[in-house]
Design an enzyme around this catalytic site. Structure first.
Site, PDB file in Angstrom:
ATOM      1  N   HIS A 112       0.810  -1.229   0.000  1.00 60.98           N
ATOM      2  CA  HIS A 112       0.000   0.000   0.000  1.00 60.98           C
ATOM      3  C   HIS A 112       0.840   1.275   0.000  1.00 60.98           C
ATOM      4  O   HIS A 112       0.488   2.254  -0.622  1.00 60.98           O
ATOM      5  CB  HIS A 112      -0.969   0.001   1.195  1.00 60.98           C
ATOM      6  CG  HIS A 112      -0.295  -0.002   2.528  1.00 60.98           C
ATOM      7  ND1 HIS A 112       0.283  -1.133   3.055  1.00 60.98           N
ATOM      8  CD2 HIS A 112      -0.067   0.983   3.421  1.00 60.98           C
ATOM      9  CE1 HIS A 112       0.813  -0.833   4.228  1.00 60.98           C
ATOM     10  NE2 HIS A 112       0.613   0.439   4.478  1.00 60.98           N
ATOM     11  N   ASP A 113       1.980   1.256   0.715  1.00 59.68           N
ATOM     12  CA  ASP A 113       2.777   2.479   0.831  1.00 59.68           C
ATOM     13  C   ASP A 113       3.993   2.485  -0.091  1.00 59.68           C
ATOM     14  O   ASP A 113       4.942   3.230   0.161  1.00 59.68           O
ATOM     15  CB  ASP A 113       3.230   2.680   2.290  1.00 59.68           C
ATOM     16  CG  ASP A 113       2.195   3.461   3.092  1.00 59.68           C
ATOM     17  OD1 ASP A 113       1.318   4.103   2.466  1.00 59.68           O
ATOM     18  OD2 ASP A 113       2.257   3.431   4.334  1.00 59.68           O
ATOM     19  N   LYS A 116       5.767   5.643  -0.977  1.00 59.49           N
ATOM     20  CA  LYS A 116       6.552   6.460  -0.034  1.00 59.49           C
ATOM     21  C   LYS A 116       8.020   6.543  -0.445  1.00 59.49           C
ATOM     22  O   LYS A 116       8.749   7.399   0.046  1.00 59.49           O
ATOM     23  CB  LYS A 116       6.412   5.909   1.392  1.00 59.49           C
ATOM     24  CG  LYS A 116       5.082   6.323   2.012  1.00 59.49           C
ATOM     25  CD  LYS A 116       5.092   6.186   3.502  1.00 59.49           C
ATOM     26  CE  LYS A 116       3.791   6.715   4.088  1.00 59.49           C
ATOM     27  NZ  LYS A 116       3.562   6.195   5.431  1.00 59.49           N
ATOM     28  N   HIS A 141       1.732  10.086  -2.164  1.00 65.51           N
ATOM     29  CA  HIS A 141       2.330   8.737  -2.172  1.00 65.51           C
ATOM     30  C   HIS A 141       1.395   7.662  -2.756  1.00 65.51           C
ATOM     31  O   HIS A 141       1.872   6.740  -3.411  1.00 65.51           O
ATOM     32  CB  HIS A 141       2.917   8.343  -0.806  1.00 65.51           C
ATOM     33  CG  HIS A 141       1.932   7.864   0.207  1.00 65.51           C
ATOM     34  ND1 HIS A 141       1.305   8.697   1.085  1.00 65.51           N
ATOM     35  CD2 HIS A 141       1.445   6.630   0.483  1.00 65.51           C
ATOM     36  CE1 HIS A 141       0.491   7.996   1.860  1.00 65.51           C
ATOM     37  NE2 HIS A 141       0.567   6.731   1.517  1.00 65.51           N
ATOM     38  N   HIS A 166      -6.081   5.966   1.257  1.00 67.82           N
ATOM     39  CA  HIS A 166      -6.273   7.150   2.122  1.00 67.82           C
ATOM     40  C   HIS A 166      -7.545   7.926   1.766  1.00 67.82           C
ATOM     41  O   HIS A 166      -7.722   9.057   2.227  1.00 67.82           O
ATOM     42  CB  HIS A 166      -5.059   8.077   2.047  1.00 67.82           C
ATOM     43  CG  HIS A 166      -3.874   7.547   2.800  1.00 67.82           C
ATOM     44  ND1 HIS A 166      -3.846   7.446   4.183  1.00 67.82           N
ATOM     45  CD2 HIS A 166      -2.696   7.044   2.368  1.00 67.82           C
ATOM     46  CE1 HIS A 166      -2.683   6.927   4.560  1.00 67.82           C
ATOM     47  NE2 HIS A 166      -1.972   6.661   3.473  1.00 67.82           N
TER      48      HIS A 166
HETATM   49 FE   LIG Z   1      -0.291   5.276   3.022  1.00 70.28          FE
END
Ligand SMILES: [Fe+2]
Length: 250
Positions: A112-113, A116, A141, A166
């Site tokens: 999911h990230d 980043k 992100h 998000h």
């Molecule tokens: Fe996130």
């Protein structure tokens, strides 16, 4: 004359018996052949299943490697991706999502990230308040993550989780300000799992909440941050199930 007829009859019977025996042999041979085909098919099916499993395992290793690369930057995250993926799968199960239809969703939970990696350290780890511009950079992100995995076919529906984790039920999230059921269900489920893990782990700026405290905060956000139907499922998720995951993936 009578003898000759009887002889003819007996010859005819012998012929028929021999014909019958021949047909029986042919039938037996066909049956054997069919059994061989069935055995071949079973073997092929088994091999295909083993190959599919092997392929999925190598996908999983690739995805984990990518997720680990993202997390290696942040010591506070620990095994956040793995833990949050486990919460997400449990919650999806209680919610009644048929993950068997979409096994890629687990990849989305883990990655999911991924976006980043595009956020500079000075912003990602800034101890003080973020400026408006810095906040906007962080809020990119999910877009960066979706871009990173855009052409990876096997990720399928995982891309929804990466782009939309998000978003908020009331439409005030990011990056696309989607609201309600316009947000993919996998992302709606994941958002709850992500917040649960964020609240129940130590961060540089605050201590971890207990599961009970996290529950209160999450349930209060039903209808604003979170899909109320997912929150109903979250209420059914037992403390034991959450605790087991925390112990297993510390
Ligand atoms: Fe996130």
């Amino acid at each position: 004359m009578a003898v000759s007829t009887e002889q003819q009859l007996q010859e005819r019977i012998a012929e028929l018996e021999s014909e019958l025996a021949k047909r029986a042999r042919e039938a037996a041979a066909k049956e054997q052949q069919l059994e061989r085909y069935a055995a071949d098919l079973r073997e092929t099916f088994k091999e295909e299943r083993a190959r599919a499993l092997q392929l999925r395992q190598s996908y999983m290793l690739t995805v984990r490697a990518l997720a680990n690369a993202v997390e290696a930057r942040d010591i506070y995250l620990g095994r956040h991706a793995e833990r949050v993926a486990a919460y997400g799968l449990q919650l999806a199960d209680v919610y009644g999502m048929r993950l068997g239809d979409d096994p890629e969703i687990e990849f989305g939970f883990l990655l999911h990230d991924a976006g980043k990696v595009a956020v500079p350290d000075a912003i990602l780890f800034k101890p003080g308040r973020l400026t408006h511009a810095e906040r906007l950079t962080i809020e990119q992100h999910p877009v960066a993550g979706a871009e990173i995995v855009r052409d990876i076919d096997f990720l399928g529906a995982a891309r929804d989780v990466i782009r939309h984790h998000h978003e908020r039920w009331d439409g005030t999230g990011y990056p696309d300000k989607l609201a309600g059921e316009d947000i993919p269900v996998s992302a709606r489920v994941f958002a709850v799992a992500d917040t649960l893990d964020a609240l129940t782990t130590n961060r540089p700026y605050r201590r971890a909440s207990t599961i009970a405290q996290a529950r209160v905060i999450i349930v209060q956000a039903a209808g604003t941050h979170f899909d109320p139907t997912v929150i109903e499922a979250f209420k059914e998720l037992s403390d034991d199930a959450i605790e087991r995951i925390r112990l297993r993936i510390g």
